[in-house]
Enzyme design. Structure first.
Site, PDB file in Angstrom:
ATOM      1  N   HIS A   1     -16.380  -9.666  60.773  1.00 51.77           N
ATOM      2  CA  HIS A   1     -16.138  -8.938  59.527  1.00 51.77           C
ATOM      3  C   HIS A   1     -15.152  -7.772  59.679  1.00 51.77           C
ATOM      4  CE1 HIS A   1     -19.648 -11.200  58.439  1.00 51.77           C
ATOM      5  NE2 HIS A   1     -19.836 -10.575  57.297  1.00 51.77           N
TER       6      HIS A   1
ATOM      7  N   ASP B   1     -19.408 -20.250  62.326  1.00 47.44           N
ATOM      8  CA  ASP B   1     -19.847 -18.853  62.283  1.00 47.44           C
ATOM      9  C   ASP B   1     -21.229 -18.827  61.627  1.00 47.44           C
ATOM     10  OD1 ASP B   1     -19.673 -15.958  62.248  1.00 47.44           O
ATOM     11  OD2 ASP B   1     -19.262 -16.092  60.109  1.00 47.44           O
ATOM     12  N   SER B   2     -21.879 -17.682  61.709  1.00 48.19           N
ATOM     13  CA  SER B   2     -23.169 -17.511  61.037  1.00 48.19           C
ATOM     14  C   SER B   2     -23.033 -17.602  59.518  1.00 48.19           C
ATOM     15  CB  SER B   2     -23.743 -16.144  61.391  1.00 48.19           C
ATOM     16  OG  SER B   2     -22.807 -15.139  61.034  1.00 48.19           O
TER      17      SER B   2
ATOM     18  N   GLU C   1     -19.766  -6.885  53.326  1.00 52.64           N
ATOM     19  CA  GLU C   1     -20.141  -7.985  52.426  1.00 52.64           C
ATOM     20  C   GLU C   1     -20.360  -7.504  50.996  1.00 52.64           C
ATOM     21  OE1 GLU C   1     -23.338 -10.178  54.207  1.00 52.64           O
ATOM     22  OE2 GLU C   1     -21.939 -11.214  55.540  1.00 52.64           O
TER      23      GLU C   1
ATOM     24  N   CYS D   1     -16.546  -8.293  65.971  1.00 50.99           N
ATOM     25  CA  CYS D   1     -17.329  -8.922  64.900  1.00 50.99           C
ATOM     26  C   CYS D   1     -16.370  -9.530  63.885  1.00 50.99           C
ATOM     27  CB  CYS D   1     -18.213  -7.872  64.230  1.00 50.99           C
ATOM     28  SG  CYS D   1     -19.134  -8.502  62.808  1.00 50.99           S
TER      29      CYS D   1
ATOM     30  N   CYS E   1     -17.781 -16.680  65.766  1.00 52.90           N
ATOM     31  CA  CYS E   1     -18.749 -15.589  65.619  1.00 52.90           C
ATOM     32  C   CYS E   1     -18.955 -14.888  66.969  1.00 52.90           C
ATOM     33  CB  CYS E   1     -20.060 -16.219  65.156  1.00 52.90           C
ATOM     34  SG  CYS E   1     -21.445 -15.119  65.024  1.00 52.90           S
TER      35      CYS E   1
HETATM   36  N1  DGL Z   1     -20.505 -13.322  62.502  1.00 52.61           N
HETATM   37  C1  DGL Z   1     -21.252 -12.235  63.094  1.00 52.61           C
HETATM   38  C2  DGL Z   1     -20.511 -11.722  64.331  1.00 52.61           C
HETATM   39  O1  DGL Z   1     -19.316 -11.867  64.466  1.00 52.61           O
HETATM   40  C3  DGL Z   1     -21.507 -11.118  62.116  1.00 52.61           C
HETATM   41  C4  DGL Z   1     -22.465 -11.473  61.003  1.00 52.61           C
HETATM   42  C5  DGL Z   1     -23.846 -11.828  61.521  1.00 52.61           C
HETATM   43  O2  DGL Z   1     -24.536 -10.966  62.096  1.00 52.61           O
HETATM   44  O3  DGL Z   1     -24.231 -12.981  61.344  1.00 52.61           O
HETATM   45  O4  DGL Z   1     -21.125 -11.153  65.195  1.00 52.61           O
END
Ligand code: DGL
Length: 267
Positions: free
Chosen positions: A188, A10-11, A154, A186, A73
């Site tokens: 989150h 993931d990011s 976050e 997403c 992600c």
């Molecule tokens: N992990 C990203 C997503 O699911 C969200 C956080 C980011 O923008 O890096 O799109």
């Protein structure tokens, strides 16, 4: 091969929602998680940048012998999945978080209007739109970028007046009028699942891609006879930039605090 780890990336640490769903469903599997904390948020980056980061991370997970790589992600799934499949070839299987959700929507919501919320990268890529249209099942997709939600979550603004107001503002956007289900597109958003469900009061089904993706991974491993029969190596959580606050936030996304290891992604 069965004892090889499941690679997940993931990011940042948000993808731990997917890792957590995988951990709950498959307690005997080992995982190697990579959070590209040096480059987040992917949701605000260009397609080319997200593709370059994803290839680099895939190399790390391949080198560690992962039997499958899960792109946890949504932003990376929407921008880099096809490229990664081509790049990795037969070396391992790549699973994204979008196809399992599109499959579920195709089974349960034919001829319905479905909402999607996600980052700008995910929504602007139109990948959910393309994939639901390709099903040919009369699904109408209404999508809305909701970029304030990631920093809000976050910062721990959950179940508070401020989160309630931001969520309400987005969900009342006329683009999402008349939907029968909403995709949380997403990493989150599972953390605000309860608030979104409460907003709709049962009139809209709220679909969480972390659970659906974990199911998809399980069925893939089962079908390929790759499920592990006993617990092997301990899980590892690598990050391309380390801060204490990332480590503290793992509690939020994984349900317990985990130790993050710094891994230098670029020489
Ligand atoms: N992990 C990203 C997503 O699911 C969200 C956080 C980011 O923008 O890096 O799109």
């Amino acid at each position: 091969m069965n004892e090889a780890p499941i690679g997940i990336f993931d990011s940042g640490i948000g993808g731990l929602t997917v890792a957590s769903a995988i951990r709950r469903l498959m307690p005997l599997e080992s995982m190697i998680y990579f959070g590209d904390t040096a480059h987040l948020p992917y949701g605000e980056k260009s397609e080319a940048a997200v593709q370059a980061y994803s290839i680099k991370i895939a190399d790390v997970l391949l080198e560690k012998g992962c039997k499958v790589i899960v792109i946890a992600c949504n932003s990376a799934s929407s921008s880099a999945y096809e490229l990664l499949v081509e790049y990795v070839g037969k070396r391992t299987k790549i699973i994204n978080v979008i196809d399992p959700m599109v499959g579920l929507v195709g089974q349960q919501f034919q001829n319905d209007r479905i909402g999607l919320i996600g980052t700008k990268r995910t929504v602007n890529s139109k990948v959910y739109f393309r994939k639901t249209s390709q099903l040919g099942l009369g699904i109408e997709l209404a999508s809305l970028a909701t970029p304030l939600l990631v920093p809000m979550i976050e910062e721990g603004f959950i179940h508070q007046r401020i989160s309630h107001d931001i969520i309400e503002k987005y969900l009342e956007d006329e683009v999402l009028a008349g939907i029968s289900a909403l995709i949380l597109g997403c990493t989150h958003y599972p953390l605000i699942h309860g608030e979104i469900v409460a907003h709709y009061g049962g009139s809209v089904q709220v679909l969480d891609s972390s659970e659906v993706t974990a199911q998809y991974v399980y069925h893939y491993l089962l079908q390929e006879n790759l499920l592990s029969s006993h617990l092997g190596e301990s899980d590892r959580f690598l990050v391309s930039d380390y801060t204490d606050s990332f480590e503290v936030s793992t509690q939020l996304f994984f349900g317990k605090r985990v130790h993050l290891e710094f891994y230098k992604l670029w020489e």
